[in-house]
Design an enzyme around this catalytic site. Structure first.
Site, short mmCIF file in Angstrom:
data_model
loop_
_atom_site.label_atom_id
_atom_site.label_comp_id
_atom_site.label_asym_id
_atom_site.label_seq_id
_atom_site.Cartn_x
_atom_site.Cartn_y
_atom_site.Cartn_z
N SER A 70 38.74 -3.24 -23.26
CA SER A 70 39.75 -2.71 -23.59
C SER A 70 39.79 -1.66 -24.25
CB SER A 70 40.66 -3.74 -24.28
OG SER A 70 42.11 -3.60 -24.39
N HIS A 104 44.44 -9.04 -18.02
CA HIS A 104 43.64 -8.34 -18.98
C HIS A 104 42.43 -9.37 -19.36
CE1 HIS A 104 42.87 -5.02 -21.53
NE2 HIS A 104 43.00 -6.11 -22.75
N ASP A 149 46.02 -6.61 -14.09
CA ASP A 149 46.22 -6.39 -15.28
C ASP A 149 47.33 -5.49 -15.73
OD1 ASP A 149 45.54 -5.73 -18.10
OD2 ASP A 149 43.60 -4.92 -17.94
N TYR A 166 34.20 -2.56 -30.82
CA TYR A 166 35.80 -2.51 -30.44
C TYR A 166 36.29 -1.33 -31.24
CZ TYR A 166 40.38 -3.85 -29.25
OH TYR A 166 41.60 -3.78 -28.79
#
Length: 679
Positions: A533, A651, A616, A453
């Site tokens: 993301s 999302h 989203d 991430y």
């Protein structure tokens, strides 16, 4: 049809052929999406293991699931999902031994199970409950009020979803509540911005609710209010930006004074943030101002309102990161992150350590649930080999006991976890978790999926993940790299992967992939990468900067257009992490790594699966659409470039378990196919 737009700046000229994909509603976009869906489905239909994976994943999720109880004056509210159910059901019961009663069953909210219970909060006496419904599983919810005893909604009209309303806090007597929403006087084209605080009195028309705080805030500021337990003080926190830096400021209003105003108590410190809670007239402050790994301070509220603002350090900064805290009666509980696992300590209100809570092992704990003057504290624990478990700490006896434990769905004794350390490009040491089957031969040929991430101060800590089991059982290695940009080691670790340091995140991740190969775990042809993301930005940048490093890449709801991200939904809130594309020097840096802008014609790219949702409203799906289109036209390898779009979802993707299983089985089918795992 193509819109060719010159994206001119002082540093570059970019001719963009895919701008039209930014508009979901255009007929040509819908036609293009239908073509993508047909192509992607045709790919998955030829993978023989797809049905088997769907069956295995369905079985793994076929167990009862529980949420942490939330107590209010003897009533307990909690989520539960029975093994046969698709979605959580919200229950209430009288006392810990009472009979559960259904309040809201998400399985019945809509026929296609895309409407979700997105938020809920009982009043302090447990008589009423504000709850939010999202009709596409995204951030847009309408607020309603329920009478808990009857389970019926009040006659109040729902607060409509168009203004992105968000519940803040109840009044002390349960007669009304504060919430935030978009200021209707502001541009309708920016519904996630221009947030103001309103008060709603039960029984009144919400269209008459007036602004009570934030009338002079900037459009990107995010306000939120909270009321002290005694009802004396209403605190208003504002998360803001100054010159592209995160900051926070706090105002407090004395509710005992008629006509009183909000008084600025804690000023903004650009680049630093804080969170607060009130207890017995004291303000408890978690701050990283001059404390990169955070500390906790305490301040007398009455003194502060008189201008005497001299907070006392209660829990000083240490090597461990202060993550979460809660004050219950005479007790202060603090969860720390130490080498990417949780430690919970109990203190008295003077900051003296009482004890360290004994956890089942190295994992992730927290999620405190309590009442300010209650006699119990609930908290959760999970690790790679321990399914989510809920504990209840009796503050009268001091004993902590297991309250609920979820079934793993498989034999966790067969799984091994290891934490390793490797060096990044600049020599920085990075931690990484490896999860695999016990007895697995380290032969340099194991199929491996690397996850990362690296952004927004978010830490990747040990958590139970059922969906990786089919992969692990077939000799796969699941790796999680704790790269810079995350929050694992505090503010400095976060800032080392922000703005013009963002390349560190990408270098850390690429170094993890190389280490897995060099250490003899896998090889390029059996290595895939995964991120969602900001993690999708990570995987897409990894393949545009290192096209021959891995066999396959998966990007879930990714950010890919770094020159226009701030123009959609709430993207302007990401400027402190990414930088402002409207500033020439920052634009030049962003252009240098922006995945969409760095796809090269004629390059041989690895196999790519991009997963997004059509509704989203956090990361606009245009990022996925444009990246898929650009890769498809530029790629000269035989590897597939696929786009999978979840319909009527936000999302977080599919909300119902059955739909999540469909999505997960497709993702793992892609991994199995590309890494040569299908026999």
């Amino acid at each position: 049809m193509e819109d060719k737009v010159n994206n001119k700046a002082k540093t570059e000229t970019w001719v963009e052929p895919h701008r039209y994909l930014e508009s979901n509603e255009r007929p040509e976009v819908q036609e293009w999406l239908r073509g993508q869906a047909e192509k992607t489905e045709a790919y998955f239909q030829r993978i023989p293991v797809r049905d088997q994976l769907r069956k295995e994943l369905t079985e793994l999720f076929a167990h009862d699931d529980y949420g942490t109880p939330y107590g209010r004056c003897g009533r307990y509210f909690f989520f539960k999902r029975d093994a046969h159910q698709d979605m959580n059901v919200l229950y209430v019961q009288e006392g810990l031994s009472g009979t559960p009663r259904v309040l809201i069953d998400q399985n019945t909210l809509s026929g296609d199970k895309t409407t979700t219970l997105s938020s809920w909060s009982p009043s302090r006496d447990g008589k009423f409950m504000v709850y939010g419904l999202s009709k596409a599983g995204n951030d847009r919810e309408e607020l309603r009020v329920m009478h808990v005893a009857t389970g019926n909604d009040l006659a109040d009209l729902p607060i409509p979803a168009e203004g992105y309303p968000s519940f803040n806090t109840w009044n002390a007597d349960g007669s009304g509540f504060w919430y935030t929403k978009h200021d209707p006087r502001a541009p309708l084209s920016e519904p996630k911005l221009h947030q103001r605080v309103y008060y709603h009195l039960l029984g009144s028309d919400p269209f008459g609710d007036e602004i009570v705080f934030g009338d002079d805030l900037k459009k990107e500021d995010i306000p939120s209010v909270g009321l002290s337990e005694d009802g004396h003080f209403l605190k208003a926190t504002v998360w803001c930006q100054v010159n592209g830096l995160h900051c926070t400021k706090l105002f407090i209003k004395d509710m005992r004074k008629v006509g009183g105003n909000f008084i600025l108590v804690l000023k903004k410190q650009p680049g630093s943030e804080f969170s607060t809670m009130t207890h017995r007239g004291q303000l408890y402050i978690r701050t990283n101002y001059n404390a990169p790994r955070w500390r906790i301070e305490v301040l007398d509220i009455n003194e502060a309102l008189q201008g005497r603002i001299h907070p006392t350090v209660l829990i000083p900064e240490s090597d461990a990161l202060v993550e979460e805290y809660d004050v219950v009666g005479n007790h202060l509980f603090v969860s720390f992150l130490h080498n990417v696992h949780t430690v919970i300590k109990q203190y008295d209100l003077n900051g003296t350590v009482v004890r360290e809570l004994q956890l089942p092992g190295l994992g992730t704990a927290g999620g405190f649930s309590s009442e300010a003057e209650g006699n119990e504290l609930f908290y959760s624990f999970s690790s790679f080999v321990v399914p989510p478990s809920i504990y209840r700490l009796d503050l009268t006896t001091g004993s902590s006991a297991l309250f609920k434990k979820m079934d793993a769905g498989f034999d966790v004794r067969k799984i091994k976890t290891t934490q390793v350390w490797y060096r990044s490009k600049d020599g920085t040491t990075i931690p990484m978790f490896l999860i695999y089957k016990k007895g697995l031969a380290q032969n340099g040929n194991n199929p491996t999926l690397l996850y990362g991430y690296g952004g927004f101060d978010i830490s990747l800590t040990p958590n139970f993940t059922s969906s990786i089991v089919p992969f692990i059982e077939r000799d796969g290695i699941y790796a999680i790299a704790n790269i810079r940009g995350g929050g694992e080691y505090g503010k400095e670790w976060h800032e080392a992967g922000m703005k013009t340091n963002k390349q560190n995140s990408f270098d850390d991740f690429a170094a993890a992939a190389r280490w897995l190969i060099q250490a003899g775990y896998t090889r390029k042809e059996r290595l895939a990468i995964l991120g969602g993301s900001n993690g999708g930005l990570l995987t897409m940048t990894t393949i545009t900067q290192n096209h021959d490093l891995v066999k396959a890449a998966i990007a879930q709801v990714p950010v890919t257009d770094m020159l226009r991200y701030h123009l959609f939904d709430g993207g302007v809130h990401w400027i402190p992490d990414y930088g402002n594309p409207d500033e020439p020097e920052m634009r030049k840096y962003l252009f240098g790594y922006s995945p969409y802008h760095n796809v090269r014609d004629g390059e041989k790219y690895p196999a790519v699966l991009i997963i997004t949702s059509d509704n989203d409203d956090r990361v606009h799906p245009m990022h996925s659409y444009k990246m898929a289109a650009r890769l498809q036209e530029a790629n000269t390898s035989s590897n597939p470039i696929l786009l999978r779009v979840e319909l009527k979802a936000g999302h977080g993707g599919a909300s119902a378990i059955s739909k999540y299983v469909e999505q997960a089985s497709d993702m793992w089918s892609f991994v199995f196919d590309q890494l040569g795992m299908i026999k």
